[in-house]
Design a protein around this motif. Structure first.
Motif, PDB file in Angstrom:
ATOM      1  N   PRO A 251     -45.378 -41.561 -13.042  1.00  0.00           N
ATOM      2  CA  PRO A 251     -44.739 -42.745 -12.462  1.00  0.00           C
ATOM      3  C   PRO A 251     -43.330 -42.451 -11.969  1.00  0.00           C
ATOM      4  CG  PRO A 251     -45.695 -43.256 -14.607  1.00  0.00           C
ATOM      5  CD  PRO A 251     -45.748 -41.773 -14.447  1.00  0.00           C
ATOM      6  N   MET A 252     -42.915 -43.166 -10.933  1.00  0.00           N
ATOM      7  CA  MET A 252     -41.556 -43.048 -10.407  1.00  0.00           C
ATOM      8  C   MET A 252     -41.170 -44.342  -9.720  1.00  0.00           C
ATOM      9  SD  MET A 252     -42.204 -40.213  -7.369  1.00  0.00           S
ATOM     10  CE  MET A 252     -43.216 -39.140  -8.362  1.00  0.00           C
ATOM     11  N   THR A 253     -39.890 -44.511  -9.523  1.00  0.00           N
ATOM     12  CA  THR A 253     -39.422 -45.690  -8.810  1.00  0.00           C
ATOM     13  C   THR A 253     -39.723 -45.516  -7.322  1.00  0.00           C
ATOM     14  OG1 THR A 253     -37.228 -44.808  -8.344  1.00  0.00           O
ATOM     15  CG2 THR A 253     -37.508 -45.994 -10.442  1.00  0.00           C
ATOM     16  N   ALA A 254     -39.636 -46.626  -6.594  1.00  0.00           N
ATOM     17  CA  ALA A 254     -39.842 -46.558  -5.148  1.00  0.00           C
ATOM     18  C   ALA A 254     -38.816 -45.629  -4.508  1.00  0.00           C
ATOM     19  CB  ALA A 254     -39.763 -47.956  -4.534  1.00  0.00           C
ATOM     20  N   GLY A 255     -37.574 -45.697  -4.980  1.00  0.00           N
ATOM     21  CA  GLY A 255     -36.527 -44.827  -4.444  1.00  0.00           C
ATOM     22  C   GLY A 255     -36.804 -43.358  -4.690  1.00  0.00           C
ATOM     23  N   GLU A 256     -37.283 -43.049  -5.899  1.00  0.00           N
ATOM     24  CA  GLU A 256     -37.630 -41.655  -6.210  1.00  0.00           C
ATOM     25  C   GLU A 256     -38.779 -41.180  -5.327  1.00  0.00           C
ATOM     26  OE1 GLU A 256     -36.464 -41.619 -10.980  1.00  0.00           O
ATOM     27  OE2 GLU A 256     -38.463 -42.271 -10.359  1.00  0.00           O
ATOM     28  N   LEU A 257     -39.780 -42.040  -5.153  1.00  0.00           N
ATOM     29  CA  LEU A 257     -40.915 -41.688  -4.312  1.00  0.00           C
ATOM     30  C   LEU A 257     -40.471 -41.473  -2.873  1.00  0.00           C
ATOM     31  CD1 LEU A 257     -43.956 -41.240  -4.016  1.00  0.00           C
ATOM     32  CD2 LEU A 257     -44.227 -43.723  -3.772  1.00  0.00           C
ATOM     33  N   ALA A 258     -39.622 -42.349  -2.376  1.00  0.00           N
ATOM     34  CA  ALA A 258     -39.108 -42.201  -1.005  1.00  0.00           C
ATOM     35  C   ALA A 258     -38.378 -40.873  -0.850  1.00  0.00           C
ATOM     36  CB  ALA A 258     -38.186 -43.361  -0.660  1.00  0.00           C
ATOM     37  N   GLY A 259     -37.527 -40.556  -1.821  1.00  0.00           N
ATOM     38  CA  GLY A 259     -36.776 -39.302  -1.755  1.00  0.00           C
ATOM     39  C   GLY A 259     -37.670 -38.082  -1.779  1.00  0.00           C
ATOM     40  N   ARG A 260     -38.646 -38.083  -2.655  1.00  0.00           N
ATOM     41  CA  ARG A 260     -39.556 -36.927  -2.752  1.00  0.00           C
ATOM     42  C   ARG A 260     -40.434 -36.810  -1.520  1.00  0.00           C
ATOM     43  NH1 ARG A 260     -42.433 -35.894  -8.110  1.00  0.00           N
ATOM     44  NH2 ARG A 260     -43.048 -34.094  -6.901  1.00  0.00           N
ATOM     45  N   ALA A 261     -40.818 -37.972  -0.943  1.00  0.00           N
ATOM     46  CA  ALA A 261     -41.691 -37.955   0.230  1.00  0.00           C
ATOM     47  C   ALA A 261     -40.915 -37.729   1.524  1.00  0.00           C
ATOM     48  CB  ALA A 261     -42.473 -39.263   0.319  1.00  0.00           C
ATOM     49  N   GLY A 262     -39.593 -37.890   1.464  1.00  0.00           N
ATOM     50  CA  GLY A 262     -38.782 -37.707   2.659  1.00  0.00           C
ATOM     51  C   GLY A 262     -38.896 -38.871   3.634  1.00  0.00           C
ATOM     52  N   ILE A 263     -39.073 -40.074   3.099  1.00  0.00           N
ATOM     53  CA  ILE A 263     -39.159 -41.264   3.944  1.00  0.00           C
ATOM     54  C   ILE A 263     -38.121 -42.277   3.477  1.00  0.00           C
ATOM     55  CG2 ILE A 263     -41.586 -40.912   4.530  1.00  0.00           C
ATOM     56  CD1 ILE A 263     -42.381 -42.958   2.439  1.00  0.00           C
ATOM     57  N   THR A 264     -37.871 -43.282   4.296  1.00  0.00           N
ATOM     58  CA  THR A 264     -36.877 -44.284   3.943  1.00  0.00           C
ATOM     59  C   THR A 264     -37.419 -45.208   2.864  1.00  0.00           C
ATOM     60  OG1 THR A 264     -37.634 -45.895   5.585  1.00  0.00           O
ATOM     61  CG2 THR A 264     -35.982 -44.258   6.311  1.00  0.00           C
ATOM     62  N   THR A 265     -36.515 -45.889   2.176  1.00  0.00           N
ATOM     63  CA  THR A 265     -36.944 -46.842   1.155  1.00  0.00           C
ATOM     64  C   THR A 265     -37.680 -48.010   1.801  1.00  0.00           C
ATOM     65  OG1 THR A 265     -34.732 -47.818   1.208  1.00  0.00           O
ATOM     66  CG2 THR A 265     -35.197 -46.250  -0.557  1.00  0.00           C
ATOM     67  N   ALA A 266     -37.316 -48.367   3.044  1.00  0.00           N
ATOM     68  CA  ALA A 266     -38.055 -49.424   3.751  1.00  0.00           C
ATOM     69  C   ALA A 266     -39.484 -48.981   4.022  1.00  0.00           C
ATOM     70  CB  ALA A 266     -37.350 -49.785   5.055  1.00  0.00           C
ATOM     71  N   SER A 267     -39.657 -47.747   4.424  1.00  0.00           N
ATOM     72  CA  SER A 267     -41.002 -47.222   4.696  1.00  0.00           C
ATOM     73  C   SER A 267     -41.827 -47.123   3.434  1.00  0.00           C
ATOM     74  CB  SER A 267     -40.925 -45.841   5.352  1.00  0.00           C
ATOM     75  OG  SER A 267     -40.332 -45.927   6.623  1.00  0.00           O
ATOM     76  N   VAL A 268     -41.199 -46.721   2.329  1.00  0.00           N
ATOM     77  CA  VAL A 268     -41.960 -46.536   1.101  1.00  0.00           C
ATOM     78  C   VAL A 268     -42.485 -47.871   0.581  1.00  0.00           C
ATOM     79  CG1 VAL A 268     -40.239 -46.686  -0.773  1.00  0.00           C
ATOM     80  CG2 VAL A 268     -42.093 -45.022  -0.915  1.00  0.00           C
TER      81      VAL A 268
END
Length: 154
Positions: free
Chosen positions: A52-69
């Motif tokens: 599990p991870m936060t949306a922000g962590e997922l966005a960072g790891r995926a290289g996408i914006t927090t809006a996109s995630v």
């Protein structure tokens, strides 16, 4: 100019990594189509398999914006692949958790033939050779992680 055997091998390895990366992208695209998600959604599912991870962590790891995630999580949640959960220690924090049962039912079968073929390709290697390959892949991942961080920071 005479090229050393080591230089030839390094070139061969780098070329192999480049080609493997290209085929990995092609396989992800084909798998995403099969599963019925887009490649970014599948990439995020793969990242969430680490835990599990936060949306922000997922966005960072995926290289996408927090809006996109947010859109990614919405789509994956609607499909039953992830669940948003409040963090037990910090109720303000929302964790995104992979729904393993749904992923095993829909995603794993798409990759099963690949895993079987890959295992077959590795059958002829000794345990020592497999250990060397595993170490190489671990070091390669470290280099990729470092370089992605560097590129994003520039």
């Amino acid at each position: 100019m005479v090229v050393s055997r080591r230089a030839e091998l390094m070139d061969q390895l780098l070329d192999g990594l480049r080609r493997t990366g290209a085929w990995s992208v092609a396989m992800s695209q084909a798998a995403a189509e099969r599963i019925g998600v887009n490649t970014t959604d599948l990439h995020c599912l793969n990242l969430l398999s680490d835990g599990p991870m936060t949306a922000g962590e997922l966005a960072g790891r995926a290289g996408i914006t927090t809006a996109s995630v947010t859109g990614v999580i919405d789509r994956l949640e609607a499909a039953g692949y992830v669940r948003r959960e409040r963090d037990g220690s910090d109720r303000r924090k929302v964790m995104v958790t992979l729904q393993v049962r749904q992923a095993a039912q829909d995603v794993a079968p798409v990759f099963r033939p690949f895993v079987q073929a890959w295992r077959g390709a590795m059958d002829d290697y000794t345990d020592e050779q497999l250990e060397l390959i595993a170490t190489f892949l671990s070091r390669t991942q470290e280099v990729f992680q470092s370089e992605v961080g560097r590129m994003r920071a520039e």
